[in-house]
Scaffold this motif. Structure first.
Motif, PDB file in Angstrom:
ATOM      1  N   ALA A  73      28.510  46.936  36.384  1.00  0.00           N
ATOM      2  CA  ALA A  73      29.806  47.153  37.034  1.00  0.00           C
ATOM      3  C   ALA A  73      30.812  46.127  37.558  1.00  0.00           C
ATOM      4  O   ALA A  73      31.843  46.041  37.357  1.00  0.00           O
ATOM      5  CB  ALA A  73      30.031  47.470  37.380  1.00  0.00           C
ATOM      6  N   ASN A  74      30.111  45.159  38.164  1.00  0.00           N
ATOM      7  CA  ASN A  74      30.271  43.981  38.689  1.00  0.00           C
ATOM      8  C   ASN A  74      31.097  43.309  37.598  1.00  0.00           C
ATOM      9  O   ASN A  74      32.313  42.328  38.342  1.00  0.00           O
ATOM     10  CB  ASN A  74      29.174  43.132  38.953  1.00  0.00           C
ATOM     11  CG  ASN A  74      28.487  43.263  40.704  1.00  0.00           C
ATOM     12  OD1 ASN A  74      27.557  43.708  40.306  1.00  0.00           O
ATOM     13  ND2 ASN A  74      29.694  44.591  41.469  1.00  0.00           N
ATOM     14  N   VAL A  75      30.517  43.277  36.632  1.00  0.00           N
ATOM     15  CA  VAL A  75      31.328  42.008  35.490  1.00  0.00           C
ATOM     16  C   VAL A  75      32.591  42.636  35.139  1.00  0.00           C
ATOM     17  O   VAL A  75      33.540  42.135  34.884  1.00  0.00           O
ATOM     18  CB  VAL A  75      30.779  41.442  34.196  1.00  0.00           C
ATOM     19  CG1 VAL A  75      30.943  40.906  33.711  1.00  0.00           C
ATOM     20  CG2 VAL A  75      29.337  40.720  35.160  1.00  0.00           C
ATOM     21  N   ALA A  76      32.089  44.110  34.326  1.00  0.00           N
ATOM     22  CA  ALA A  76      33.421  44.419  34.244  1.00  0.00           C
ATOM     23  C   ALA A  76      34.879  44.948  34.735  1.00  0.00           C
ATOM     24  O   ALA A  76      35.635  44.711  34.256  1.00  0.00           O
ATOM     25  CB  ALA A  76      33.027  46.600  33.324  1.00  0.00           C
ATOM     26  N   ALA A  77      34.606  45.610  36.262  1.00  0.00           N
ATOM     27  CA  ALA A  77      35.793  45.369  37.197  1.00  0.00           C
ATOM     28  C   ALA A  77      36.039  44.363  37.427  1.00  0.00           C
ATOM     29  O   ALA A  77      36.836  43.841  37.277  1.00  0.00           O
ATOM     30  CB  ALA A  77      35.075  46.151  38.049  1.00  0.00           C
ATOM     31  N   GLY A  78      35.247  42.942  37.259  1.00  0.00           N
ATOM     32  CA  GLY A  78      36.400  41.280  37.305  1.00  0.00           C
ATOM     33  C   GLY A  78      37.330  40.872  36.357  1.00  0.00           C
ATOM     34  O   GLY A  78      38.143  40.504  36.185  1.00  0.00           O
ATOM     35  N   LEU A  79      36.365  40.968  35.279  1.00  0.00           N
ATOM     36  CA  LEU A  79      37.412  41.542  33.938  1.00  0.00           C
ATOM     37  C   LEU A  79      38.495  41.664  34.161  1.00  0.00           C
ATOM     38  O   LEU A  79      39.343  41.816  33.394  1.00  0.00           O
ATOM     39  CB  LEU A  79      36.351  41.515  32.606  1.00  0.00           C
ATOM     40  CG  LEU A  79      35.753  40.515  31.942  1.00  0.00           C
ATOM     41  CD1 LEU A  79      34.371  40.854  31.047  1.00  0.00           C
ATOM     42  CD2 LEU A  79      35.725  39.067  31.940  1.00  0.00           C
ATOM     43  N   TRP A  80      38.277  43.411  33.771  1.00  0.00           N
ATOM     44  CA  TRP A  80      39.695  44.218  34.348  1.00  0.00           C
ATOM     45  C   TRP A  80      41.246  43.645  35.179  1.00  0.00           C
ATOM     46  O   TRP A  80      41.710  43.977  34.813  1.00  0.00           O
ATOM     47  CB  TRP A  80      39.345  45.365  33.961  1.00  0.00           C
ATOM     48  CG  TRP A  80      40.263  46.407  33.644  1.00  0.00           C
ATOM     49  CD1 TRP A  80      41.481  46.625  35.293  1.00  0.00           C
ATOM     50  CD2 TRP A  80      40.244  47.756  33.251  1.00  0.00           C
ATOM     51  NE1 TRP A  80      42.010  47.826  34.207  1.00  0.00           N
ATOM     52  CE2 TRP A  80      41.683  47.915  33.027  1.00  0.00           C
ATOM     53  CE3 TRP A  80      40.313  47.911  31.764  1.00  0.00           C
ATOM     54  CZ2 TRP A  80      42.566  48.996  32.403  1.00  0.00           C
ATOM     55  CZ3 TRP A  80      40.326  49.307  30.482  1.00  0.00           C
ATOM     56  CH2 TRP A  80      42.059  49.267  31.337  1.00  0.00           C
ATOM     57  N   ALA A  87      43.994  47.903  40.368  1.00  0.00           N
ATOM     58  CA  ALA A  87      44.290  49.557  40.536  1.00  0.00           C
ATOM     59  C   ALA A  87      42.827  50.130  40.000  1.00  0.00           C
ATOM     60  O   ALA A  87      42.504  51.369  40.642  1.00  0.00           O
ATOM     61  CB  ALA A  87      45.804  49.727  40.758  1.00  0.00           C
ATOM     62  N   VAL A  88      43.206  49.630  37.945  1.00  0.00           N
ATOM     63  CA  VAL A  88      41.837  50.778  37.571  1.00  0.00           C
ATOM     64  C   VAL A  88      40.688  51.078  37.978  1.00  0.00           C
ATOM     65  O   VAL A  88      39.406  52.341  38.221  1.00  0.00           O
ATOM     66  CB  VAL A  88      42.479  50.905  36.133  1.00  0.00           C
ATOM     67  CG1 VAL A  88      41.272  51.665  35.730  1.00  0.00           C
ATOM     68  CG2 VAL A  88      43.676  51.426  35.921  1.00  0.00           C
ATOM     69  N   PRO A  89      40.180  49.528  37.800  1.00  0.00           N
ATOM     70  CA  PRO A  89      38.619  49.569  38.625  1.00  0.00           C
ATOM     71  C   PRO A  89      38.051  50.046  39.841  1.00  0.00           C
ATOM     72  O   PRO A  89      37.105  50.413  39.598  1.00  0.00           O
ATOM     73  CB  PRO A  89      38.559  47.839  38.397  1.00  0.00           C
ATOM     74  CG  PRO A  89      39.921  47.328  38.327  1.00  0.00           C
ATOM     75  CD  PRO A  89      40.521  48.583  37.834  1.00  0.00           C
ATOM     76  N   PHE A  90      38.970  49.902  40.892  1.00  0.00           N
ATOM     77  CA  PHE A  90      39.346  50.460  42.469  1.00  0.00           C
ATOM     78  C   PHE A  90      38.922  52.272  42.052  1.00  0.00           C
ATOM     79  O   PHE A  90      38.528  52.516  42.521  1.00  0.00           O
ATOM     80  CB  PHE A  90      40.203  50.248  43.170  1.00  0.00           C
ATOM     81  CG  PHE A  90      39.884  50.529  44.944  1.00  0.00           C
ATOM     82  CD1 PHE A  90      38.984  49.857  45.223  1.00  0.00           C
ATOM     83  CD2 PHE A  90      40.318  51.901  44.697  1.00  0.00           C
ATOM     84  CE1 PHE A  90      38.565  50.235  47.092  1.00  0.00           C
ATOM     85  CE2 PHE A  90      40.276  52.403  46.448  1.00  0.00           C
ATOM     86  CZ  PHE A  90      39.771  51.220  47.078  1.00  0.00           C
TER      87      PHE A  90
END
Length: 462
Positions: A73-80, A87-90
């Motif tokens: 999730a760290n990597v995916a949220a950072g890229l997004w 807003a969306v990853p949060f």
């Protein structure tokens, strides 16, 4: 009389609790506090969860599932966040975290509980990265150091009261309410953060162009690393009962880690290359040594010394005072950061070894509390110094990638040592927890010694 010149006017940096930023600051701190409380209290209640769900064989996995899922999730949220905003990853992260808390509270089997921990990890990992991006987008540069200092403070209160309060809740109304009780507190945090979720004062930074800024490459590397860590732990746990499948899974996990992990880190990090590579790796060294023991202290206190869940939690709470003290001390003046990190690794190692004194004949389990305060002090001065040094050594277009790398090694290091600790408890300490704990001490102290030896390589030049 002439008016004072602009240069003569004292500059007052924005106040993060002033009218403009107050709600965003309080919302961020509340979210981080809730995630921190869950992380700090789980260690105190896991012995009760393990007993109720007959899950001693998956004791380590309950921690590792959270950490491994959070790594992806760290990597995916950072890229997004870099490409579409935070807003969306949060929001997705918060939804997953709440879902995982409800699942854990309602779990009727150890398999459901492990799955719930993984869902919590996905949510928590996404939220933390999105908050870092939110800070950059919402606050001006001169205010950001204060916000990041606030984030550190948001971990202090849960570290101090989380284990004890979690144990008290478990002893009075049951361990399930440690998870249920957090859910309604998320609502006010979301309300306060709505303006910040719509955007910030600054423009979104331009994405980097290096290999660690490529979405497909990084997503595949994160998947391989997360799957490799989980597969490795799964295989090792089964080497004694099913050698062939366990060996195959262990080998597959190592291959996946070798394929994915180097792509998430600065070049030469796994070889402790001088400068930034070693700086990033020191975060993982400290985390793996400290959390590899921290997860098992309540188990030892309950099984070997008859501590209640509340008492075991209080022991961890006393240890957390050291972390708070170390964090405060390193802010008093400018220090040589590699020297502080070496001192931190030394203190973590000393604290780990000192906990073994409790197992000597005639000694009390309470000796683990001051011993763990020493280890916590090392973490307080070490981890913050690693973060500061990483940002100083990072080019502007790589700060996001290197922040993610810190989270990756922190998460993976803790997950692997906790998982291997669970294996040691099952292999050699299932009927004698003390013996398994001694093996855990030997493993984590060796990691701490490694950190003490290589911390000087954080400097760009000898």
């Amino acid at each position: 009389m002439t008016a004072p010149k602009t240069l003569d006017t004292p500059y007052a940096p924005p106040r993060i609790f002033g009218p403009r930023y107050r709600t965003a600051t309080l919302g961020i701190l509340l979210v981080v506090t809730l995630i921190a409380f869950e992380g700090m209290s789980i260690g105190a209640v896991m012995p009760d969860v393990s007993k109720d769900l007959d899950a001693l064989d998956l004791y380590g996995m309950s921690f590792s599932a959270f950490l491994i899922a959070g790594l992806f999730a760290n990597v995916a949220a950072g890229l997004w966040s870099d490409r579409r905003g935070h807003a969306v990853p949060f929001l997705l992260g918060v939804a997953l975290f709440v879902t995982g808390m409800v699942m854990a509270g309602a779990a009727g089997s150890k398999e459901v509980f492990i799955a719930a921990r993984a869902v919590q990890g996905l949510g928590g990992g996404a939220v933390i990265v999105a908050i870092y991006v939110m800070i950059v987008r919402v606050y001006p540069p001169e205010a950001r150091p204060r916000v990041f200092a606030g984030l550190s403070s948001a971990w202090v209160l849960p570290a101090l009261v989380g284990p004890g309060l979690g144990g008290l809740i478990a002893d009075t109304v049951g361990w399930r309410w440690v998870f249920y009780g957090i859910v309604p507190l998320v609502v006010p945090a979301l309300v306060m953060l709505l303006p910040a979720l719509r955007g910030g004062d600054g423009d979104a930074p331009e994405p980097g162009t290096g290999p660690r800024s490529r979405p497909l490459r990084m997503t595949l590397a994160a998947l391989a690393t997360a799957a490799g860590g989980g597969t490795l732990l799964y295989g090792v746990e089964r080497l004694d009962t099913a050698p062939l499948p366990g060996g195959a899974a262990t080998g597959a996990g190592l291959v996946l880690l070798a394929a994915g992990l180097p792509r998430l880190l600065p070049p030469k990090a796994l070889r402790f290359g001088r400068g930034l590579p070693t700086t990033v790796m020191m975060r993982g060294v400290l985390a793996s040594a400290f959390f590899g023991v921290n997860a098992f202290i309540p188990l030892v206190l309950k099984e070997e010394f008859g501590f209640s869940t509340t008492q075991a939690g209080v022991a961890l709470t006393i240890g957390a005072l050291g972390w708070s003290g170390g964090s405060y001390l390193q802010t008093r003046r400018e220090f040589d950061r590699p020297t502080l990190v070496r001192l931190g690794a030394t203190a973590v190692t000393a604290g780990i070894l000192l906990t073994a004194l409790a197992l000597l004949p005639g000694m009390t389990g309470w000796i683990m509390a001051p011993a763990w305060m020493v280890a916590g002090f090392g973490m307080g001065i070490g981890t913050t110094s690693v973060s500061i040094t990483t940002m100083r050594q990072s080019p502007d277009d790589e700060q996001g990638a290197n922040s993610a790398a810190l989270q990756v090694v922190d998460t993976l290091g803790g997950a692997l040592t906790i998982g291997f600790g669970g294996v040691l408890v099952n292999l050699i300490g299932h009927d004698d927890i003390a013996t398994g704990y001694i093996a855990i001490i030997a493993m984590t102290a060796a990691i701490g010694v490694l950190g003490t030896a290589v911390a000087g390589r954080m400097r760009d030049r000898p």
